[in-house]
Design a protein around this motif. Sequence first.
Motif, PDB file in Angstrom:
ATOM      1  N   VAL A  44     -42.827   6.764  17.502  1.00  0.00           N
ATOM      2  CA  VAL A  44     -41.951   7.772  16.878  1.00  0.00           C
ATOM      3  C   VAL A  44     -40.877   7.078  16.033  1.00  0.00           C
ATOM      4  O   VAL A  44     -40.581   7.499  14.913  1.00  0.00           O
ATOM      5  N   ILE A  45     -40.327   5.990  16.557  1.00  0.00           N
ATOM      6  CA  ILE A  45     -39.320   5.244  15.801  1.00  0.00           C
ATOM      7  C   ILE A  45     -39.927   4.734  14.492  1.00  0.00           C
ATOM      8  O   ILE A  45     -39.330   4.856  13.422  1.00  0.00           O
ATOM      9  N   ILE A  60     -38.108  13.426  21.003  1.00  0.00           N
ATOM     10  CA  ILE A  60     -37.969  11.966  20.922  1.00  0.00           C
ATOM     11  C   ILE A  60     -37.396  11.591  19.554  1.00  0.00           C
ATOM     12  O   ILE A  60     -36.435  10.837  19.447  1.00  0.00           O
ATOM     13  N   ARG A  61     -37.984  12.179  18.503  1.00  0.00           N
ATOM     14  CA  ARG A  61     -37.504  11.869  17.154  1.00  0.00           C
ATOM     15  C   ARG A  61     -36.021  12.231  16.994  1.00  0.00           C
ATOM     16  O   ARG A  61     -35.237  11.480  16.423  1.00  0.00           O
ATOM     17  N   GLU A  76     -33.162   1.475  18.329  1.00  0.00           N
ATOM     18  CA  GLU A  76     -34.503   1.270  17.752  1.00  0.00           C
ATOM     19  C   GLU A  76     -35.055  -0.099  18.142  1.00  0.00           C
ATOM     20  O   GLU A  76     -36.205  -0.218  18.569  1.00  0.00           O
ATOM     21  N   THR A  94     -34.601   8.122  26.095  1.00  0.00           N
ATOM     22  CA  THR A  94     -34.586   7.119  25.026  1.00  0.00           C
ATOM     23  C   THR A  94     -33.179   6.582  24.790  1.00  0.00           C
ATOM     24  O   THR A  94     -32.682   6.595  23.667  1.00  0.00           O
ATOM     25  N   ILE A 127     -33.764   9.725  18.629  1.00  0.00           N
ATOM     26  CA  ILE A 127     -33.742   8.456  17.898  1.00  0.00           C
ATOM     27  C   ILE A 127     -32.708   8.481  16.776  1.00  0.00           C
ATOM     28  O   ILE A 127     -32.124   7.477  16.420  1.00  0.00           O
ATOM     29  N   MET A 175     -44.851   5.785  23.085  1.00  0.00           N
ATOM     30  CA  MET A 175     -44.398   7.067  22.524  1.00  0.00           C
ATOM     31  C   MET A 175     -43.109   6.878  21.714  1.00  0.00           C
ATOM     32  O   MET A 175     -43.106   7.144  20.523  1.00  0.00           O
ATOM     33  N   PRO A 176     -42.015   6.411  22.338  1.00  0.00           N
ATOM     34  CA  PRO A 176     -40.821   6.188  21.504  1.00  0.00           C
ATOM     35  C   PRO A 176     -41.049   5.147  20.415  1.00  0.00           C
ATOM     36  O   PRO A 176     -40.518   5.292  19.302  1.00  0.00           O
ATOM     37  N   ARG A 177     -41.842   4.123  20.679  1.00  0.00           N
ATOM     38  CA  ARG A 177     -42.039   3.065  19.674  1.00  0.00           C
ATOM     39  C   ARG A 177     -42.696   3.630  18.408  1.00  0.00           C
ATOM     40  O   ARG A 177     -42.259   3.357  17.292  1.00  0.00           O
ATOM     41  N   TYR A 235     -36.359  -0.514  21.728  1.00  0.00           N
ATOM     42  CA  TYR A 235     -37.715  -0.013  21.999  1.00  0.00           C
ATOM     43  C   TYR A 235     -38.780  -0.808  21.261  1.00  0.00           C
ATOM     44  O   TYR A 235     -39.846  -1.087  21.796  1.00  0.00           O
ATOM     45  N   LEU A 236     -38.464  -1.165  20.012  1.00  0.00           N
ATOM     46  CA  LEU A 236     -39.468  -1.901  19.239  1.00  0.00           C
ATOM     47  C   LEU A 236     -39.770  -3.252  19.880  1.00  0.00           C
ATOM     48  O   LEU A 236     -40.862  -3.782  19.734  1.00  0.00           O
ATOM     49  N   VAL A 277     -39.869  10.864  28.952  1.00  0.00           N
ATOM     50  CA  VAL A 277     -39.498  10.063  27.783  1.00  0.00           C
ATOM     51  C   VAL A 277     -38.590  10.865  26.846  1.00  0.00           C
ATOM     52  O   VAL A 277     -37.638  10.334  26.277  1.00  0.00           O
ATOM     53  N   ALA A 322     -42.564  15.490  21.071  1.00  0.00           N
ATOM     54  CA  ALA A 322     -42.505  14.533  19.958  1.00  0.00           C
ATOM     55  C   ALA A 322     -41.207  14.709  19.170  1.00  0.00           C
ATOM     56  O   ALA A 322     -40.511  13.739  18.858  1.00  0.00           O
TER      57      ALA A 322
END
Lengths: 318, 280
Positions: free
Chosen positions: B182-183, A180-181, A305, A208, A184, B178-180, A308-309, A204, A177
């Motif tokens: 976390v973002i 990933i953060r 961002e 990213t 980002i 997971m990345p979504r 991915y969003l 993952v 986790a």
Amino acid sequence: MQNFLDFEKPLLDIRSKIEELRHLKDTSENIANELSNLQDKYDKVLGDLYENLTPIQKVKVCRHQDRPKFSQIIDQIFDKFEIISGDRLFSEDRSIKGGFGRLDNKNYLIIGNDKGNDIDTRVKNNFGMAKPEGYRKAQRLYNLANKFNLPVVTFVDTPGAHPGVDAEDRGQSEAIASSIRCSINVRSPIFSFIIGEGGSGGAVALATGNKVTMLEHAIYSVISPEGCASILWRSANESEKAADSLKLTAQDLLDLGIIDEIIKEPIGGAHRNLESTCSAIKERLLSYTQEFEGKSSESIISQREQKYLSIGKEFLIS
Amino acid sequence: MNWITNFVKPKLQSFVGKKEVPDNLWETCPKCSQMILKRELKVALYVCKHCDHHFRINAKDRLESFFGNNFMIIETPKIKSDPLKFKDSKKYVDRLKKAKKNTELEDSVLVASGTLNKTKVTVAIFDFNFMGGSMGMAAGEAIVTACNYAKKNKLPLIIFSSSGGARMQEGILSLMQMPRTVIAVNSYCKTNQPFLSILTDPTTGGVSASFAMLGDLILAEKNATIGFAGSRVIEETIKEKLPQNFQKSEYLLEKGMVDFVIHRKDLKKKIISILEFLNP
């Protein structure tokens, strides 16, 4: 002798005949013609097979023991590489490698899964399955990239994060986790190349990117087809069905909008031609570098961002 | 306590009980096998009064236990279609239909805002009954929605996880949650509002390895299973017996992975108390 996969049996048969004829050391025209015919046939069968690989066959190709691994790829692509080790917290995890790389006078920070090239390194590298210390090293590297504004290149090739008591005890979930953060928040661009197996959350953590690119026969999946089959079909023998259902090939992932681009592999797969595979990766990397040159940190972070969003939005009703 | 109360009595009770009482009035505790009146169980927040076993609680009951009737559901996007046309022994669309019918929910996460002791908060709650609380596109989008709502309205964010992880039937699209998420959490956290992550039974896989482990504080309900890999997978990999209490809340506390382990009846009070420090 090359290592052939089970579905490559027709190739193996032709290859054995070729070897047999060569063994005769006969230079007559007949033999030469037959050899050339056989070679043509071999090339055609190889081309056809790899043109039409099924998902489960791709799973086998991407796990092929001769498939290009992290260290070979780094050697081929970069002019210089300085390795960086350790998480500063617990230990050195060789399943994730990283360091500074230089290519065409540009500096990069490289992070990648390393499954190992031979039995010895495979064992040392835990078959590419990282423990928390591996992901925490990745975080160190992401932070270095952020501090020194170095573009990051990641190479993804892992069956998944290591499932073990030690890994759980040291916080495997938290480590993934946080990786990933961490990624980002990196202000420099990240270019992720899925070169082999993109296994679940463990993948993952390194995938990213602002650009995510897959080799033609690589896979990227939420779970291994074997794992999926044993849960949903209650039998690991159904992994072919699971591989079909999971949509884990590069072609499927491009259609679903998960990845940006596919890099075509040489005929017969990346393991049959390391040099041309790497030069194709290098070419993409240089082009991405150019594309992102001069972009502001804010726009780089925001592009990543938003990328991915926006994934999967078309499948939802608000 | 001796072996008669521990073993024989519950066995006898469950044996006798099963025959004589109608199903709909009683619930059998899976841990101590005692019968508990369903009505009582609900009042006790689904905790066994005999052995403190925490039953999995559905999202709506959780919501009511926190806010009574004083909350507002925040609408979240639903799945339009089954993008992978996934089919194992059943079609994914049929599994979804059944889960919707059984839970009266649209998907595995419910988002709401409500008031806890005068503090307005945003909550996202997983419901394990909806396909094992698995996180697919709708659940991921619900977490993103909760983060954005909390960010926009400058509210504390509380996420109650109860999930086996990613929803396999959505393949890579579920992994991308997971990345979504976390973002979304990362962006929310930049507002310096508190994010409390509450881990309930079970919190594993793609949920624990994304937003759930990124709380400013992480609270775990008693005896919840929390981890990345499933214990069966680990056992098969290492071919050894797992340590006692492995991947349980209390075990994670010892390993430094969570801030508190808490009984469900004390959870609300604890959250209020923490928020008083973070959000005076």
